[in-house]
Scaffold this active site. Structure first.
Site, PDB file in Angstrom:
ATOM      1  CG  ASP A  92     -19.076   6.619   8.671  1.00 12.21           C
ATOM      2  OD1 ASP A  92     -18.267   6.363   7.741  1.00 12.21           O
ATOM      3  OD2 ASP A  92     -19.767   5.746   9.220  1.00 12.21           O
ATOM      4  CE  LYS A 147       4.019   4.786  -1.026  1.00 13.42           C
ATOM      5  NZ  LYS A 147       4.272   4.727   0.423  1.00 13.42           N
ATOM      6  CG  HIS A 239       9.174   6.728  -2.310  1.00 10.79           C
ATOM      7  ND1 HIS A 239       8.211   7.674  -2.546  1.00 10.79           N
ATOM      8  CD2 HIS A 239       8.855   6.180  -1.104  1.00 10.79           C
ATOM      9  CE1 HIS A 239       7.355   7.708  -1.531  1.00 10.79           C
ATOM     10  NE2 HIS A 239       7.725   6.810  -0.647  1.00 10.79           N
TER      11      HIS A 239
HETATM   12  C1  BG6 Z   1       6.729   6.069   2.751  1.00  7.06           C
HETATM   13  C2  BG6 Z   1       6.646   4.589   3.039  1.00  7.06           C
HETATM   14  O1  BG6 Z   1       6.162   6.369   1.509  1.00  7.06           O
HETATM   15  O2  BG6 Z   1       8.106   6.464   2.734  1.00  7.06           O
HETATM   16  C3  BG6 Z   1       7.329   4.258   4.358  1.00  7.06           C
HETATM   17  O3  BG6 Z   1       5.265   4.207   3.106  1.00  7.06           O
HETATM   18  C4  BG6 Z   1       8.749   4.778   4.360  1.00  7.06           C
HETATM   19  O4  BG6 Z   1       7.323   2.850   4.562  1.00  7.06           O
HETATM   20  C5  BG6 Z   1       8.787   6.257   3.968  1.00  7.06           C
HETATM   21  O5  BG6 Z   1       9.279   4.596   5.657  1.00  7.06           O
HETATM   22  C6  BG6 Z   1      10.219   6.734   3.783  1.00  7.06           C
HETATM   23  O6  BG6 Z   1      10.225   8.129   3.584  1.00  7.06           O
HETATM   24  P1  BG6 Z   1      11.524   9.002   3.897  1.00  7.06           P
HETATM   25  O7  BG6 Z   1      11.139  10.375   3.477  1.00  7.06           O
HETATM   26  O8  BG6 Z   1      11.773   8.867   5.387  1.00  7.06           O
HETATM   27  O9  BG6 Z   1      12.640   8.433   3.114  1.00  7.06           O
END
Ligand code: BG6
Length: 489
Positions: A92, A147, A239
Site C-alpha cells: 500500500d 506524466k 508531447h
Molecule cells: C499519452 C496520452 O501520453 O499518449 C494518451 O495520455 C495518448 O491519451 C498517448 O493516447 C498517445 O501516444 P502515442 O505514442 O500512441 O502517440
C-alpha cells in the site's frame, strides 16, 4: 550524449506494476530490450501494486500481456530468461511501513535501484518519503516519473519540491515518451546534420509550421482520468510542446543533456502568452460527438462508458502559437491534437515561403511553395514537395508538383524502429538524462498552458462539437483561414 552500451545491473521497481501502462507498454518494451540483448544479465524487475498477487500470478499476467501486445512470437528460451527477472510485491503505497518490504528484494551493493512511478502523481510524495524512510536509497538510485507531473504549475511545483527533498535533480528522470520516438530524435539529425536545413530554418525561408498529433482512439476506458485532464493537459502540454521545441530550438552546442535542455527552455520562454484578450482568435476547443470511424459507428465523448453527460472537457485543441524571438518572428506555428479523428497521424509540415519572383508567371500565376513533411507516425518518413518540369520537348515548360520521399522502412530495412518506451527505459537504466525533461522545462510548459486554461475559463470558452472520424471542429479550419492558410490535407 552518453552512449555506453553496458551498465551496472539494476533493480527496476515499477510502482503501479499491474496497471495499464506497465502491462501494455513497459513489460512489452522490457521484453523487447531482452530480445535485443540490452538488459544487463543480473537486472531484476519488481512490480509493486496493491493487489494480493504472487510472483507466479505476475509472471502469468506478464505473459498474457506479451501475447496480446507484443505482435511477435514469444521465443521460449527468451521468455525463460525474462521471467527469471520478474518479481511481485504487494504494497500500500500510502503506508510508510510497507516500504520496508522492498529491502529483501534489492541488492544495493551490486545493483542500481531504479524507481519507476507508473501511478497517479498524488502518490509521488509518499513514495519518495517511504523509500527514504525504508533506507533503501543511495546516491546512485534513480526515480523515473511518468506524466502527468501535476495538473497545473502549482501542483507541478509541489510534486517537484517533494521529490527533490529526497532525490537530487540528476537522479530524477521525467518521461515524455515522445522523446523516445525514433522520428522525434531524428529531428536532431535532420536539422543539425544537414546544411540545407540549417541554413533555411528561420523566418527568411519559412512561412509557417504545422504540427498535428491526431489519434483515432477515443477515451478507452479512461474516462475519469481524461475528463479531469483534457486534451490540452494530456497531449499538448507535453508531447506537442516537446515536438515544437525540437523543431524550433537553436542549435545546441553539443548533445549533452544540459545543452539541449537549455535551448528547449529558451523556446518555451519565448512562447507568446495566450490571454483572455486573444484566446478566441488563437485557440480552438473541441469535443467529439458520435460519428463514424472507418465506416464503423462510434459514440460521442458524452456517451462513452462512465461519462458525465454535462462534461465540458475538450478532446481536441488547435492553437496558433507565436514564438517571440529573432529566428521565428512572424512565423506562426499551428498545433492541433485530438481524439477520435479520422485516423492516427502525427506529422510536422514545414511550409516554405513563396518565391520572391515568378518567371513562369505566363503559365502559372502562383507557384506552390515547397513543403517538408515529416511523418512521425505511422509510416515514418520524410517528404519534400518540389516543383519539377514535366519531361517533354514540345511547347512551354510544364511544371508538376512531385515528392522526394524517404520512407524509413524502405531506407533502413535492416533496422527495426524501436518504440519510445524501449529507448527511454534503456536510457534510464544507463543513467543518461538527455531524453528526459528538466524541472525548469516542465514548469515553464505548465506556466504557458495554465495561461490558456485561465483564458478559456475567463472567457467561458466551451468546446465545439465535431463528429468522430473528422479532423475536428470547423473552427479549426477557420483558425488558419483567418491567416489565409489551410491545414495540410
Ligand atoms: C499519452 C496520452 O501520453 O499518449 C494518451 O495520455 C495518448 O491519451 C498517448 O493516447 C498517445 O501516444 P502515442 O505514442 O500512441 O502517440
Amino acid at each position: 550524449m552518453v552512449s555506453n552500451t553496458t551498465y551496472k545491473p539494476c533493480d527496476l521497481v515499477i510502482y503501479g506494476g499491474l496497471g495499464d501502462l506497465a502491462t501494455r507498454k513497459l513489460i512489452i518494451s522490457l521484453f523487447r530490450l531482452e530480445k535485443a540483448g540490452l538488459l544487463e544479465n543480473d537486472s531484476t524487475i519488481i512490480a509493486v501494486d496493491r493487489y494480493d498477487k504472487t510472483r507466479d500470478d505476475f509472471i502469468a499476467i506478464a505473459h498474457d500481456s506479451l501475447k496480446k501486445f507484443l505482435n511477435d512470437d514469444i521465443e521460449p528460451a527468451l521468455w525463460e530468461k525474462f521471467q527469471q527477472r520478474l518479481n511481485y510485491l504487494q504494497m500500500d503505497l500510502t503506508q510508510m511501513q510497507d516500504y520496508g518490504k522492498l529491502k529483501p528484494l534489492l541488492s544495493p551493493e551490486t545493483h542500481v535501484l531504479i524507481n519507476y512511478l507508473a501511478v497517479s502523481p498524488v502518490l509521488f510524495k509518499s513514495i519518495c518519503h517511504g523509500l527514504q524512510q525504508a533506507g533503501v536509497l543511495n546516491d546512485e538510485a534513480r526515480i523515473v516519473m511518468e506524466k502527468p507531473i501535476g495538473h497545473d504549475l502549482k501542483s507541478c511545483i509541489e510534486i517537484n519540491d517533494a521529490v527533490s527533498e529526497v532525490f537530487h535533480e540528476e537522479q530524477i528522470f521525467r518521461i515524455d515518451h515522445y522523446l523516445g520516438k525514433e522520428t522525434v530524435l531524428n529531428l536532431l539529425a535532420l536539422r543539425f546534420a544537414n546544411s540545407i536545413f540549417t541554413t533555411n530554418w528561420d523566418h527568411n525561408s519559412i512561412d509557417h509550421i504545422q504540427i498535428t498529433v491526431a489519434e483515432a482512439v477515443g477515451i478507452e476506458g479512461r474516462w475519469d482520468y481524461f475528463d479531469h485532464t483534457g486534451q490540452l493537459r494530456d497531449m499538448l502540454q507535453n508531447h506537442l510542446l516537446q515536438i515544437l521545441t525540437f523543431v524550433t530550438m537553436e542549435p545546441p552546442v553539443n548533445l549533452e543533456a544540459s545543452s539541449i535542455r537549455s535551448e528547449k527552455i529558451k523556446v518555451l520562454k519565448a512562447l507568446r502568452p495566450i490571454t483572455p484578450h486573444n484566446v478566441e482568435q488563437v485557440t480552438v476547443r473541441g469535443q467529439y460527438a458520435a460519428g463514424f470511424q472507418q465506416a464503423t459507428p462510434v459514440p460521442g465523448y458524452l456517451e462513452e462508458e462512465g461519462a458525465n453527460p454535462d462534461s465540458d472537457t475538450e478532446t481536441f485543441v488547435a492553437l496558433r502559437v507565436d514564438i517571440d524571438n529573432w529566428r521565428w518572428a512572424g512565423v506562426p506555428v499551428y498545433l492541433r491534437t485530438g481524439k477520435r479523428m479520422n485516423y492516427k497521424r502525427t506529422e510536422i509540415v514545414i511550409n516554405f515561403k513563396q518565391l520572391p519572383h515568378n518567371i513562369f508567371k505566363d503559365s502559372y500565376k502562383n507557384l506552390p511553395a515547397n513543403k517538408l513533411i515529416i511523418h512521425l507516425q505511422p509510416n515514418e518518413g520524410i517528404d519534400i514537395e518540389i516543383l519539377n518540369k514535366v519531361p517533354g520537348i514540345d511547347g512551354d515548360i510544364k511544371l508538376q508538383k512531385t515528392k522526394l520521399d524517404l520512407s524509413f522502412s524502405e531506407a533502413f530495412k535492416q533496422n527495426r524502429l524501436f518504440g519510445g518506451y524501449e529507448k527511454l527505459i534503456l536510457e534510464a537504466l544507463r543513467g543518461n538524462p538527455t531524453l528526459f525533461l528538466s524541472r525548469e522545462e516542465i514548469e515553464q510548459a505548465w506556466a504557458w498552458v495554465d495561461s490558456i486554461q485561465t483564458a478559456w475559463k475567463t472567457q467561458s470558452l466551451h468546446p465545439t462539437q465535431y463528429p468522430a472520424g473528422t479532423w475536428g471542429p470547423i473552427t479549426s479550419d477557420s483558425l488558419l483561414a483567418r491567416d489565409g492558410r489551410a491545414w495540410e490535407a
